[in-house]
Design a protein around this motif. Structure first.
Motif, mmCIF file in Angstrom:
data_model
loop_
_atom_site.group_PDB
_atom_site.id
_atom_site.type_symbol
_atom_site.label_atom_id
_atom_site.label_comp_id
_atom_site.label_asym_id
_atom_site.label_seq_id
_atom_site.Cartn_x
_atom_site.Cartn_y
_atom_site.Cartn_z
ATOM 1 N N THR A 29 4.247 58.225 -7.332
ATOM 2 C CA THR A 29 4.292 59.154 -8.468
ATOM 3 C C THR A 29 2.879 59.385 -8.974
ATOM 4 O O THR A 29 2.108 58.441 -9.143
ATOM 5 N N CYS A 30 2.538 60.638 -9.190
ATOM 6 C CA CYS A 30 1.228 60.983 -9.740
ATOM 7 C C CYS A 30 1.114 60.412 -11.148
ATOM 8 O O CYS A 30 1.975 60.666 -11.986
ATOM 9 N N PRO A 31 0.065 59.619 -11.439
ATOM 10 C CA PRO A 31 -0.041 59.024 -12.775
ATOM 11 C C PRO A 31 -0.281 60.069 -13.855
ATOM 12 O O PRO A 31 -0.067 59.805 -15.033
ATOM 13 N N ARG A 32 -0.736 61.260 -13.491
ATOM 14 C CA ARG A 32 -1.058 62.282 -14.482
ATOM 15 C C ARG A 32 0.156 63.155 -14.816
ATOM 16 O O ARG A 32 0.455 63.389 -15.971
ATOM 17 N N CYS A 33 0.856 63.653 -13.762
ATOM 18 C CA CYS A 33 1.940 64.608 -14.024
ATOM 19 C C CYS A 33 3.300 64.088 -13.579
ATOM 20 O O CYS A 33 4.287 64.793 -13.702
ATOM 21 N N ARG A 34 3.348 62.864 -13.056
ATOM 22 C CA ARG A 34 4.623 62.245 -12.637
ATOM 23 C C ARG A 34 5.282 62.968 -11.470
ATOM 24 O O ARG A 34 6.458 62.773 -11.211
ATOM 25 N N LEU A 42 -4.418 64.190 -2.518
ATOM 26 C CA LEU A 42 -4.547 65.038 -3.690
ATOM 27 C C LEU A 42 -3.155 65.413 -4.185
ATOM 28 O O LEU A 42 -2.277 65.724 -3.387
ATOM 29 N N CYS A 43 -2.949 65.409 -5.498
ATOM 30 C CA CYS A 43 -1.671 65.846 -6.044
ATOM 31 C C CYS A 43 -1.597 67.368 -5.945
ATOM 32 O O CYS A 43 -2.451 68.067 -6.473
ATOM 33 N N GLN A 44 -0.574 67.863 -5.260
ATOM 34 C CA GLN A 44 -0.450 69.309 -5.077
ATOM 35 C C GLN A 44 0.041 69.988 -6.353
ATOM 36 O O GLN A 44 -0.039 71.203 -6.478
ATOM 37 N N ASN A 45 0.548 69.214 -7.289
ATOM 38 C CA ASN A 45 1.087 69.810 -8.513
ATOM 39 C C ASN A 45 -0.004 70.040 -9.555
ATOM 40 O O ASN A 45 -0.110 71.120 -10.114
ATOM 41 N N CYS A 46 -0.853 69.028 -9.801
ATOM 42 C CA CYS A 46 -1.862 69.172 -10.850
ATOM 43 C C CYS A 46 -3.278 69.255 -10.280
ATOM 44 O O CYS A 46 -4.223 69.485 -11.032
ATOM 45 N N GLY A 47 -3.454 69.056 -8.974
ATOM 46 C CA GLY A 47 -4.770 69.201 -8.363
ATOM 47 C C GLY A 47 -5.724 68.067 -8.644
ATOM 48 O O GLY A 47 -6.917 68.197 -8.428
HETATM 49 ZN ZN LIG Z 1 -0.346 65.347 -10.483
#
Ligand SMILES: [Zn+2]
Length: 58
Positions: A29-34, A42-47
């Motif tokens: 899980t991305c710690p920034r946007c879950r 790289l998180c494709q949701n928040c970059g």
């Molecule tokens: Zn993210």
């Protein structure tokens, strides 16, 4: 055409194929946007990656 010299027994055939099954990708899980993402990517949701913005997303 190449012709097999010997019949491969079911047991040997199945042993060979024991590692061929598909596996679901590892997700964290991305710690920034879950959002779910692959580890070390790289998180494709928040970059973001490793706490900083790498690509700009809307
Ligand atoms: Zn993210």
């Amino acid at each position: 055409m190449a012709v097999p010299k010997e019949r491969v027994p079911k047991a040997r055939r199945d042993r060979r194929r024991a590692h061929l099954s598909l596996q679901a990708p590892a997700l964290v899980t991305c710690p920034r946007c879950r959002h779910a993402r692959r580890p070390h990517t790289l998180c494709q949701n928040c970059g973001h990656y490793n706490g900083r913005e790498v690509i700009v997303t809307e």
